[in-house]
Design an enzyme around this catalytic site. Sequence first.
Site, mmCIF file in Angstrom:
data_model
loop_
_atom_site.group_PDB
_atom_site.id
_atom_site.type_symbol
_atom_site.label_atom_id
_atom_site.label_comp_id
_atom_site.label_asym_id
_atom_site.label_seq_id
_atom_site.Cartn_x
_atom_site.Cartn_y
_atom_site.Cartn_z
ATOM 1 N N GLN A 76 9.125 3.189 -9.485
ATOM 2 C CA GLN A 76 8.073 2.246 -9.141
ATOM 3 C C GLN A 76 6.735 2.945 -8.919
ATOM 4 O O GLN A 76 5.683 2.340 -9.127
ATOM 5 C CB GLN A 76 8.468 1.457 -7.895
ATOM 6 C CG GLN A 76 9.503 0.372 -8.177
ATOM 7 C CD GLN A 76 9.768 -0.492 -6.963
ATOM 8 O OE1 GLN A 76 9.974 0.004 -5.858
ATOM 9 N NE2 GLN A 76 9.771 -1.796 -7.150
ATOM 10 N N HIS A 105 11.449 -8.483 0.060
ATOM 11 C CA HIS A 105 11.247 -7.175 -0.564
ATOM 12 C C HIS A 105 10.389 -7.259 -1.828
ATOM 13 O O HIS A 105 9.535 -6.404 -2.063
ATOM 14 C CB HIS A 105 12.588 -6.524 -0.856
ATOM 15 C CG HIS A 105 13.404 -6.273 0.383
ATOM 16 N ND1 HIS A 105 12.920 -5.527 1.434
ATOM 17 C CD2 HIS A 105 14.636 -6.703 0.752
ATOM 18 C CE1 HIS A 105 13.831 -5.482 2.402
ATOM 19 N NE2 HIS A 105 14.871 -6.196 2.012
ATOM 20 N N LEU A 106 10.603 -8.284 -2.626
ATOM 21 C CA LEU A 106 9.770 -8.440 -3.815
ATOM 22 C C LEU A 106 8.324 -8.730 -3.433
ATOM 23 O O LEU A 106 7.391 -8.304 -4.124
ATOM 24 C CB LEU A 106 10.314 -9.550 -4.711
ATOM 25 C CG LEU A 106 9.592 -9.743 -6.047
ATOM 26 C CD1 LEU A 106 9.624 -8.467 -6.877
ATOM 27 C CD2 LEU A 106 10.222 -10.896 -6.827
ATOM 28 N N ALA A 107 8.116 -9.417 -2.323
ATOM 29 C CA ALA A 107 6.753 -9.703 -1.869
ATOM 30 C C ALA A 107 5.980 -8.403 -1.650
ATOM 31 O O ALA A 107 4.812 -8.287 -2.055
ATOM 32 C CB ALA A 107 6.797 -10.515 -0.575
ATOM 33 N N ASP A 108 6.595 -7.423 -1.005
ATOM 34 C CA ASP A 108 5.936 -6.128 -0.810
ATOM 35 C C ASP A 108 5.493 -5.523 -2.132
ATOM 36 O O ASP A 108 4.426 -4.917 -2.238
ATOM 37 C CB ASP A 108 6.893 -5.137 -0.129
ATOM 38 C CG ASP A 108 7.285 -5.561 1.270
ATOM 39 O OD1 ASP A 108 6.609 -6.443 1.828
ATOM 40 O OD2 ASP A 108 8.266 -5.012 1.797
ATOM 41 N N GLN A 109 6.349 -5.692 -3.147
ATOM 42 C CA GLN A 109 6.163 -4.974 -4.405
ATOM 43 C C GLN A 109 5.270 -5.691 -5.413
ATOM 44 O O GLN A 109 4.865 -5.088 -6.418
ATOM 45 C CB GLN A 109 7.540 -4.684 -5.009
ATOM 46 C CG GLN A 109 8.378 -3.783 -4.123
ATOM 47 C CD GLN A 109 9.860 -3.932 -4.346
ATOM 48 O OE1 GLN A 109 10.298 -4.395 -5.392
ATOM 49 N NE2 GLN A 109 10.648 -3.549 -3.366
ATOM 50 N N HIS A 147 5.682 -4.096 6.340
ATOM 51 C CA HIS A 147 5.492 -3.379 5.073
ATOM 52 C C HIS A 147 4.449 -4.073 4.213
ATOM 53 O O HIS A 147 3.579 -3.428 3.617
ATOM 54 C CB HIS A 147 6.816 -3.310 4.307
ATOM 55 C CG HIS A 147 7.668 -2.154 4.686
ATOM 56 N ND1 HIS A 147 8.915 -1.942 4.153
ATOM 57 C CD2 HIS A 147 7.455 -1.137 5.536
ATOM 58 C CE1 HIS A 147 9.435 -0.854 4.670
ATOM 59 N NE2 HIS A 147 8.565 -0.336 5.511
#
Length: 339
Positions: free
Chosen positions: A100, A282-286, A307
Site C-alpha cells: 500500500q 479499515h477501508l475508510a482509513d485507506q 487512525h
Amino acid sequence: MDMLELDGRGGGGQLLRSALTLALCTGTGFTMRGIRAARPRPGLMRQHLTAVQAACAISGSEATGATLGSTDLTFVPGAVVPGDYTFALGTAGSTMLVLQTLLPAFWRAGASSRVRLEGGTHNPMAPSADFIQHAYLPALRRIGVCADVALESHGFYPAGGGAVVATIEPCPGLQVAAFGERGPLVSVEATALLSALAASIGRRELAVLGKRLGLAEDRLHLHSVRPAVGPGNAVMVRVEHAGHVELFTGYGERGLPAEKVAERLAAQVRHYLDSQACVAEHLADQLLLPMALAGGGKFTTCVASDHLLSNAALIEKFVAVEIDCEPDGPDRWRVRVAA
C-alpha cells in the site's frame, strides 16, 4: 525541495507509510520524529523499515535514520522508476502494508510495474491479502486505479513465509468518487482458512458465524491451504451490497477458543450492517490518501477512528485538500475530501 517537519507520536506506522507515499507522489520531503513513540516497541519495526527501503529502491530516494528501532527519519524523495521489483520482509511483517505504501507512487509512473513481496499475507494488525483483493482494489478501481494482486502462498503470523505479486498500470488521471450509499444487500459469506491445523477449528468458527449472521450452509466455506511456514487460521466474512463490497477478518490465537474468534468477527460485521454506512472502519482509513491525490471524494463510514483523523491531518500537510468528518446519525459519519 520543500521539507516538512512531522510528529509521529500521535499515531502508528500508518503515519509513516502515508508520509512515504505522499513524498513520492508530491516530491515533498519530510523529517518525522517520535515514530510509533507510544507503542510498546517504539520506532521502526521490520515492515516499516522494508517500506522505507522499498520506497528508496523504486525512486533513488535518500533516507536518514532507516534502521530498526529508529524513532526519527528524514526522507528526501526521488523520481519513481517503473519496473520489476522484489522485496522480502524476512519475517511475518505485513507485505500488504508495504504494498500500500508503493501503489500510489506506481500509479503515477509512466509504465506498468510488477512487485513481488515475501513475508506475512495474513496478519492480525494489518489488511490481509484477501482484503486487498476483494475490498481495497475494487474500491480503488472506481477512482481510476488499475492494479491486481495475486496470492502465491499464505504467510500467517508469526512465521510468515507467504508471497504475493502485484501488477500496477499507470493512471493518467484519477477520478473523484463517492461511496455514500451501499445499496441493497446482495450476499454475506464466511470462509475459514486453515494451515496445518485441525479442520474442526474452522468448522467451529463457521458454526458461530452461521448462527450469529443467519447464514445458510452454502454460505459457509472451509478451506485448507497449502501448509505455510507455520500453522495459521484466518476467518473472513465477505459482505456484498449492490454498490460496495467489504471484507472482515478475524485470526485464531493460541489459547483463544475458536468460538471467541468468530464471536468477535460477527460483532464487527453486525456493527457495520446496522450502521447503514457504506464504508467500514479499515477501508475508510485507506480511502483518504487516494481521494486526496484524485483531488476529492466522499464516503460514509461507521467509525471515525483515531487512525482516520490522524491520517487526514497528515495528508493535508502534503496535498492542498481539506478533509471534513461529520456525524450523520448513530454509528454513521460523512467524510469529504475537497480541493
